[in-house]
Design a protein around this motif. Structure first.
Motif, PDB file in Angstrom:
ATOM      1  N   LEU A 161       0.845  -1.180   0.000  1.00 13.76           N
ATOM      2  CA  LEU A 161       0.000   0.000   0.000  1.00 13.76           C
ATOM      3  C   LEU A 161       0.889   1.243   0.000  1.00 13.76           C
ATOM      4  N   LEU A 162       0.406   2.317  -0.583  1.00 16.01           N
ATOM      5  CA  LEU A 162       1.223   3.528  -0.692  1.00 16.01           C
ATOM      6  C   LEU A 162       1.410   4.218   0.646  1.00 16.01           C
ATOM      7  N   THR A 163       0.694   3.774   1.669  1.00 14.07           N
ATOM      8  CA  THR A 163       0.843   4.332   3.019  1.00 14.07           C
ATOM      9  C   THR A 163       1.768   3.499   3.897  1.00 14.07           C
ATOM     10  N   ASN A 164       2.390   2.486   3.340  1.00 13.35           N
ATOM     11  CA  ASN A 164       3.262   1.602   4.121  1.00 13.35           C
ATOM     12  C   ASN A 164       4.545   2.343   4.503  1.00 13.35           C
ATOM     13  N   ALA A 165       4.747   2.556   5.796  1.00 13.36           N
ATOM     14  CA  ALA A 165       5.914   3.300   6.277  1.00 13.36           C
ATOM     15  C   ALA A 165       7.213   2.562   6.013  1.00 13.36           C
ATOM     16  N   GLU A 166       7.134   1.242   5.770  1.00 11.25           N
ATOM     17  CA  GLU A 166       8.356   0.480   5.518  1.00 11.25           C
ATOM     18  C   GLU A 166       8.932   0.776   4.132  1.00 11.25           C
ATOM     19  N   ILE A 167       8.170   1.404   3.267  1.00  9.46           N
ATOM     20  CA  ILE A 167       8.750   1.859   2.002  1.00  9.46           C
ATOM     21  C   ILE A 167       9.081   3.343   2.040  1.00  9.46           C
ATOM     22  N   SER A 168       8.357   4.120   2.824  1.00  6.85           N
ATOM     23  CA  SER A 168       8.611   5.564   2.837  1.00  6.85           C
ATOM     24  C   SER A 168       9.822   5.942   3.672  1.00  6.85           C
ATOM     25  N   ASN A 169       9.986   5.343   4.841  1.00  5.23           N
ATOM     26  CA  ASN A 169      11.083   5.753   5.728  1.00  5.23           C
ATOM     27  C   ASN A 169      12.468   5.409   5.185  1.00  5.23           C
ATOM     28  N   PRO A 170      12.706   4.187   4.695  1.00  6.28           N
ATOM     29  CA  PRO A 170      14.018   3.924   4.083  1.00  6.28           C
ATOM     30  C   PRO A 170      14.282   4.788   2.850  1.00  6.28           C
ATOM     31  N   PHE A 171      13.254   5.041   2.058  1.00  5.84           N
ATOM     32  CA  PHE A 171      13.379   5.904   0.883  1.00  5.84           C
ATOM     33  C   PHE A 171      13.919   7.272   1.291  1.00  5.84           C
ATOM     34  N   ARG A 172      13.369   7.854   2.347  1.00  4.38           N
ATOM     35  CA  ARG A 172      13.827   9.157   2.799  1.00  4.38           C
ATOM     36  C   ARG A 172      15.245   9.097   3.365  1.00  4.38           C
ATOM     37  N   GLN A 173      15.545   8.032   4.077  1.00  2.00           N
ATOM     38  CA  GLN A 173      16.900   7.934   4.638  1.00  2.00           C
ATOM     39  C   GLN A 173      17.943   7.803   3.527  1.00  2.00           C
ATOM     40  N   LEU A 174      17.649   7.043   2.500  1.00  2.00           N
ATOM     41  CA  LEU A 174      18.585   6.922   1.385  1.00  2.00           C
ATOM     42  C   LEU A 174      18.835   8.283   0.737  1.00  2.00           C
ATOM     43  N   TYR A 175      17.792   9.078   0.617  1.00  2.00           N
ATOM     44  CA  TYR A 175      17.984  10.405   0.030  1.00  2.00           C
ATOM     45  C   TYR A 175      18.712  11.359   0.977  1.00  2.00           C
ATOM     46  N   ARG A 176      18.556  11.169   2.288  1.00  2.00           N
ATOM     47  CA  ARG A 176      19.395  11.949   3.204  1.00  2.00           C
ATOM     48  C   ARG A 176      20.864  11.612   2.986  1.00  2.00           C
ATOM     49  N   GLY A 177      21.120  10.331   2.734  1.00  2.00           N
ATOM     50  CA  GLY A 177      22.491   9.918   2.433  1.00  2.00           C
ATOM     51  C   GLY A 177      23.011  10.562   1.165  1.00  2.00           C
ATOM     52  N   VAL A 178      22.168  10.608   0.124  1.00  2.00           N
ATOM     53  CA  VAL A 178      22.567  11.252  -1.135  1.00  2.00           C
ATOM     54  C   VAL A 178      22.875  12.726  -0.898  1.00  2.00           C
ATOM     55  N   GLU A 179      22.015  13.423  -0.154  1.00  2.00           N
ATOM     56  CA  GLU A 179      22.217  14.856   0.095  1.00  2.00           C
ATOM     57  C   GLU A 179      23.507  15.112   0.870  1.00  2.00           C
ATOM     58  N   LYS A 180      23.730  14.335   1.916  1.00  2.00           N
ATOM     59  CA  LYS A 180      24.958  14.528   2.695  1.00  2.00           C
ATOM     60  C   LYS A 180      26.193  14.224   1.856  1.00  2.00           C
ATOM     61  N   ALA A 181      26.118  13.175   1.050  1.00  2.00           N
ATOM     62  CA  ALA A 181      27.240  12.844   0.168  1.00  2.00           C
ATOM     63  C   ALA A 181      27.474  13.958  -0.843  1.00  2.00           C
ATOM     64  N   ASN A 182      26.394  14.488  -1.407  1.00  2.00           N
ATOM     65  CA  ASN A 182      26.522  15.577  -2.377  1.00  2.00           C
ATOM     66  C   ASN A 182      27.231  16.788  -1.781  1.00  2.00           C
ATOM     67  N   LEU A 183      26.921  17.091  -0.533  1.00  2.00           N
ATOM     68  CA  LEU A 183      27.563  18.223   0.121  1.00  2.00           C
ATOM     69  C   LEU A 183      29.076  17.997   0.239  1.00  2.00           C
ATOM     70  N   CYS A 184      29.460  16.785   0.633  1.00  2.00           N
ATOM     71  CA  CYS A 184      30.887  16.458   0.737  1.00  2.00           C
ATOM     72  C   CYS A 184      31.556  16.475  -0.640  1.00  2.00           C
ATOM     73  N   ILE A 185      30.895  15.915  -1.633  1.00  2.00           N
ATOM     74  CA  ILE A 185      31.456  15.857  -2.989  1.00  2.00           C
ATOM     75  C   ILE A 185      31.627  17.261  -3.559  1.00  2.00           C
ATOM     76  N   ASP A 186      30.707  18.145  -3.233  1.00  2.00           N
ATOM     77  CA  ASP A 186      30.768  19.519  -3.718  1.00  2.00           C
ATOM     78  C   ASP A 186      31.887  20.316  -3.039  1.00  2.00           C
ATOM     79  N   GLN A 187      32.078  20.104  -1.745  1.00  2.00           N
ATOM     80  CA  GLN A 187      32.949  20.981  -0.976  1.00  2.00           C
ATOM     81  C   GLN A 187      34.378  20.466  -0.800  1.00  2.00           C
ATOM     82  N   ILE A 188      34.568  19.161  -0.707  1.00  2.00           N
ATOM     83  CA  ILE A 188      35.914  18.645  -0.417  1.00  2.00           C
ATOM     84  C   ILE A 188      36.939  19.057  -1.472  1.00  2.00           C
ATOM     85  N   PRO A 189      36.631  19.010  -2.778  1.00  2.00           N
ATOM     86  CA  PRO A 189      37.645  19.441  -3.758  1.00  2.00           C
ATOM     87  C   PRO A 189      37.996  20.923  -3.664  1.00  2.00           C
TER      88      PRO A 189
END
Length: 621
Positions: free
Chosen positions: A99-127
């Motif tokens: 079901l589209l309201t299943n938190a077991e698909i929404s919460n990991p999805f958001r955490q993975l994107y938090r990982g992408v955002e944090k990685a993007n910040l490091c990739i942008d700034q470290i060089p």
């Protein structure tokens, strides 16, 4: 595990909040002295390392590889299923009733994107850091390593998103530089190509395991190479497209070649990574918090802290069922391994009793009890193996989740060569047999003849990966990239019925086994006055009548063999998966699987709503 990097860096979190709200800052606002600016966070190696640790943190916890991505998403398959019936939670994931309201698909999805955002910040700034081009070689190497790790972590987050959701938004810059915070879904092939290129860059920036200093869970060169090989096979494999068809590109061999090359280089550096000669010791080390001395675990997610944010649930959710009042603490039962999987192993394959458990610890007495064939559980992360023990009801035993092992490298190499060369070379056969001989340790003459044709070797590879990687979150995704998931689910259903009825090729399956406890352990009867660990391939086992007793009272010593139901429960109705009454195991597994839909997860309702029609839902949802 000592030297873990699970500790959360507050710097990256504070920085992320500061960046998001910077555009709304008013002249009269007071700037807190504890806030890290971008310049401060990436001012030196120490602060930048803290920022990177914040990226690693998004791998962990309940919504990461601590339980949901590692132990919910990979099921149901022909290997195992989630326990229980149906709900709008983990069982909905396992039964493919999402079901589209299943938190077991929404919460990991958001955490993975938090990982992408944090990685993007490091990739942008470290060089941009002065140390990135510093004349001090050690300082430059340290900063470039951080950059390589950030590229690799972003690749892992995006890889996980693609293999579960298909075409997904793939931002490659931090949010504060984006003009649209709701980017459209990117073509998965383009995203794969980007992260494969990033991993080629990262490979040159991170050190080998033995050159990396103090041992911990930070990414090293072998992890980058193994991940690049794995992603290349997925890029060249099948996946569900927007037209509802499982397809792969005509240029798939290009990506098999990448996988082959990365695996070859890893295999040429055996001082860095190789097989542990004893399969059991891999998992004994994991559950004892000891790093594998051979480096077989190339990439693992560190866990610790005793909480749902940074720790793991392996040994609590999975593994054999263990009573909380026992000396081991509460655990197990969340994943049920299937009868056809148990009988896929040869009787002398040492992997079977490590991967699958057929016992429980039901009482405070710590005495093990026998489970039935329809009640098997996982074994690699079992609670009762933990050193030191963790009694009580603690949810987080602290086990690391293994992402890639060296045996995966060997089998990926064999698979890639077979596809590229239209059949296996001798080196491909050798890699395949190296894994198999380790499994048959002490009985290597029984490994059989390795096939020589392309099709037969491919079948052998699919089966060997089935046996080697049970409960490592691999089987479902292997079957998807081979376009075999639906077929293997159907095949498993048929095999479970054959086992239930003990018809060919399962005429050797016993209906009962005879056991008794010696101390806390179970021993098995096979022939008169014989004790063996291999009773499961003998259809008739009848001790002399005088030797048969009744089940002993709790804590009492068993002096006679006790007849225990092994296969009979397969005839019963055990799971209610649709609210209409219990169904037999073979029917209940993957009950709602629909080809052309269930190969991907849906976007949750909140995400669809936030995009206001700009994000296309996956087929069938």
């Amino acid at each position: 595990m000592k030297n873990k990097i699970y500790q959360i860096s507050t710097a990256i979190t504070i920085l992320s909040v500061a960046v998001i709200f910077n555009s709304c800052k008013k002249f009269t606002e007071v700037e807190p002295v504890s806030q890290y600016t971008i310049a401060e966070t990436f001012s030196d190696v120490s602060n930048a390392t803290s920022a990177l640790i914040g990226v690693y943190d998004e791998l962990q916890g309940d919504n990461g590889y601590g339980i949901r991505i590692s132990m919910y998403y990979p099921y149901d398959t022909d290997e195992g299923i989630v326990s229980g019936g149906i709900d709008n939670g983990r069982r909905g994931v396992g039964r493919y009733q999402l079901l589209l309201t299943n938190a077991e698909i929404s919460n990991p999805f958001r955490q993975l994107y938090r990982g992408v955002e944090k990685a993007n910040l490091c990739i942008d700034q470290i060089p941009l850091m002065p140390q990135y081009t510093s004349a001090i070689a050690t300082e430059q190497a340290a900063v470039k390593r951080l950059y390589g790790e950030a590229l690799t972590l972003r690749a892992q987050f995006l890889f996980e998103l693609i293999r579960n959701w298909g075409d997904v938004p793939a931002p490659m810059t931090p949010a504060f530089k984006q003009t649209d915070l709701f980017p459209l879904a990117a073509n998965r092939d383009s995203t794969y190509n980007k992260i494969l290129a990033d991993l080629a860059t990262a490979k040159a920036l991170v050190p080998w395991r033995l050159d990396a200093g103090t041992r911990n869970e930070r990414i090293t060169k072998g992890a980058v190479m193994a991940l690049r090989a794995k992603i290349a096979l997925f890029r060249g494999g099948f996946s569900l497209r927007s037209n509802g068809q499982m397809e792969r590109g005509s240029n798939y061999l290009t990506y098999y070649q990448i996988a082959k090359q990365e695996c070859e280089e890893l295999m040429a550096n055996r001082s860095q990574h190789t097989l542990n000669p004893n399969y059991e010791n891999i998992w004994r080390n994991v559950t004892s918090f000891v790093y594998d001395p051979q480096g077989e675990l190339i990439f693992e997610v560190g866990a610790g802290g005793g909480n749902g944010t940074s720790d793991s649930r392996m040994g609590n959710y999975d593994g054999p069922t263990v009573n909380a009042a026992s000396r081991y603490g509460a655990g197990g039962g969340g994943i049920q391994m299937l009868p056809n999987y148990f009988y896929a192993f040869d009787s002398v394959d040492t992997r079977r009793d490590i991967t699958v458990t057929h016992y429980q610890v039901p009482t405070v007495s710590n005495i093990k009890g026998q489970r039935r064939l329809g009640e098997l559980n996982t074994g690699k992360y079992r609670r009762d193996w933990r050193i030191p023990l963790l009694p009580g009801t603690a949810l987080n035993p602290g086990y690391n989740w293994c992402m890639i092992r060296f045996s995966d490298v060997l089998l990926m190499y064999a698979e890639a060569v077979n596809e590229i060369n239209n059949g296996p070379t001798q080196l491909a056969k050798d890699a395949f047999e190296e894994v198999r001989k380790r499994a048959y340790r002490g009985n290597t003459s029984l490994i059989g003849i390795t096939p020589s044709t392309k099709d037969s070797f491919f079948v052998a590879i699919t089966n060997e990966r089935f046996l080697e990687f049970g409960h490592e979150g691999i089987r479902k995704y292997d079957l998807l990239r081979w376009n075999l998931l639906g077929a293997k689910i159907a095949e498993a259903r048929n095999k479970i019925q054959q086992i239930r009825d003990r018809v060919a090729p399962y005429t050797y399956v016993p209906q009962y086994v005879y056991i008794k406890n010696i101390g806390e352990e179970i021993v098995y009867y096979t022939t008169t006055d014989s004790v063996s660990k291999q009773p499961f391939w003998r259809p008739t086992q009848v001790p002399p009548a005088a030797a048969i007793g009744t089940a002993p009272a709790s804590g009492a010593a068993a002096t006679k063999w006790v007849r225990t139901d092994w296969a009979q429960n397969l005839t019963g109705n055990v799971l209610d998966v649709d609210g209409t009454g219990n169904k037999p195991l073979f029917q209940a597994m993957a009950f709602y699987f629909v080809p052309g839909k269930s190969e991907l997860l849906p976007y949750d309702q909140a995400t669809i709503s936030a995009y206001q029609g700009k994000l296309k839902q996956n087929p069938g949802y």
